[in-house]
Design a protein around this motif. Structure first.
Motif, mmCIF file in Angstrom:
data_model
loop_
_atom_site.group_PDB
_atom_site.id
_atom_site.type_symbol
_atom_site.label_atom_id
_atom_site.label_comp_id
_atom_site.label_asym_id
_atom_site.label_seq_id
_atom_site.Cartn_x
_atom_site.Cartn_y
_atom_site.Cartn_z
ATOM 1 N N UNK A 41 -6.075 44.039 -30.681
ATOM 2 C CA UNK A 41 -6.331 45.465 -30.933
ATOM 3 C C UNK A 41 -5.520 46.039 -32.095
ATOM 4 N N UNK A 44 -8.057 46.480 -34.596
ATOM 5 C CA UNK A 44 -9.367 47.068 -34.263
ATOM 6 C C UNK A 44 -9.293 48.370 -33.467
ATOM 7 N N UNK A 45 -8.150 48.704 -32.891
ATOM 8 C CA UNK A 45 -8.071 49.840 -31.968
ATOM 9 C C UNK A 45 -7.026 50.838 -32.489
ATOM 10 N N UNK A 48 -4.313 51.986 -29.827
ATOM 11 C CA UNK A 48 -3.290 50.959 -29.585
ATOM 12 C C UNK A 48 -2.400 50.790 -30.809
ATOM 13 N N UNK B 146 -2.529 43.120 -23.541
ATOM 14 C CA UNK B 146 -3.329 44.144 -24.239
ATOM 15 C C UNK B 146 -4.810 43.856 -24.031
ATOM 16 N N UNK B 147 -5.579 44.915 -24.198
ATOM 17 C CA UNK B 147 -7.018 44.812 -24.035
ATOM 18 C C UNK B 147 -7.632 44.446 -25.388
ATOM 19 N N UNK B 148 -8.434 43.400 -25.431
ATOM 20 C CA UNK B 148 -9.097 43.073 -26.698
ATOM 21 C C UNK B 148 -10.262 44.026 -26.914
ATOM 22 N N UNK B 149 -10.693 44.109 -28.159
ATOM 23 C CA UNK B 149 -11.789 45.008 -28.515
ATOM 24 C C UNK B 149 -13.089 44.210 -28.494
ATOM 25 N N UNK B 151 -16.675 43.553 -29.737
ATOM 26 C CA UNK B 151 -17.482 43.882 -30.916
ATOM 27 C C UNK B 151 -18.926 43.517 -30.632
#
Lengths: 152, 152
Positions: A41, A44-45, A48, B146-149, B151
């Motif tokens: 992230x 991409x986030x 975060x 962490x949370x992945x994004x 796509x």
């Protein structure tokens, strides 16, 4: 129709160089994430990334490495080049909107084989180095002009 | 929702390793071409590629480098890792359909700073090395999930 031409080994001289420019976009990071599978992230986030030391999303380090490899393949030596090795030092973060300059310069020509070593440096809009490195390639031995592929 | 966890510096031991697998697709090459700007027809044009020594389209060398960087960012050490440097040796071409294994292993821990050196090897379905190298990273010092994004 866009064509690119190469610089065969026998025409290359020490200090020959090329320069490409690229402004980093959100799309670049999404494309690189999809291609590499790096869905961290930090890249991409926004929410975060704001909690990290970087305070904002940064480009994948190897994205900038990809810009160097594109300059080798497209410009110097260009079509027909075979990549042998690359080292990369990641010096500073690269953010969306950064205006990067990618400069390659020939620093060594092998005596008996068409092998060339190039210094690679990517700097940002503040003239600060973000990635530096050295590439070793097998340069093409014949002149070549090829048509690039247009991607939608 | 997918999460990834890291391996903080103090938990890492010499020879700790991770393995990821990836089968190379046409889409990978298109995505990497878009992200890097490397539109060389060797990677994108079947007809042109058939006229080259490779006889078929091959993946951009730095695409495989990107798979290594993804393993560092997602697996070992994972989230919170800061990339310091990478060297890559491109040993063999990578083609669409190749089933790659990306293996990272810890080979050195810095004494006073949370810096780790990892050996990186990508092999194909024939157990032949296609890319090898060494990565140096600043490992995270705290545990993190962490949370992945995702796509589309």
């Amino acid at each position: 129709m866009t064509t690119i031409s190469n610089r065969p080994f026998n025409t290359l001289k020490i200090d020959d160089s090329c320069k490409r420019k690229h402004t980093v976009t959100d799309d670049d990071l999404i494309m690189f994430a999809k291609a590499s599978g790096d869905l961290n992230p930090l890249h991409l986030d926004d929410v975060y990334a704001a909690t990290t030391a970087f305070k904002q999303r940064i480009a994948h380090g190897m994205f900038t490495g990809g810009l160097i490899s594109a300059a080798l393949a497209m410009d110097l030596p260009g079509p027909g080049t075979i990549y042998l090795s690359q080292d990369l030092q990641f010096k500073r973060p690269v953010c969306i909107g950064d205006e990067l300059s990618i400069v390659l310069s020939v620093i060594e020509k092998h005596e008996s084989k068409p092998i060339v070593t190039l210094h690679c440096e990517v700097t940002n809009q503040d003239d600060k180095a973000v990635v530096t490195g050295t590439a070793k390639v097998m340069a093409p031995t014949v002149s070549m002009t090829v048509q690039t592929v247009e991607l939608s």
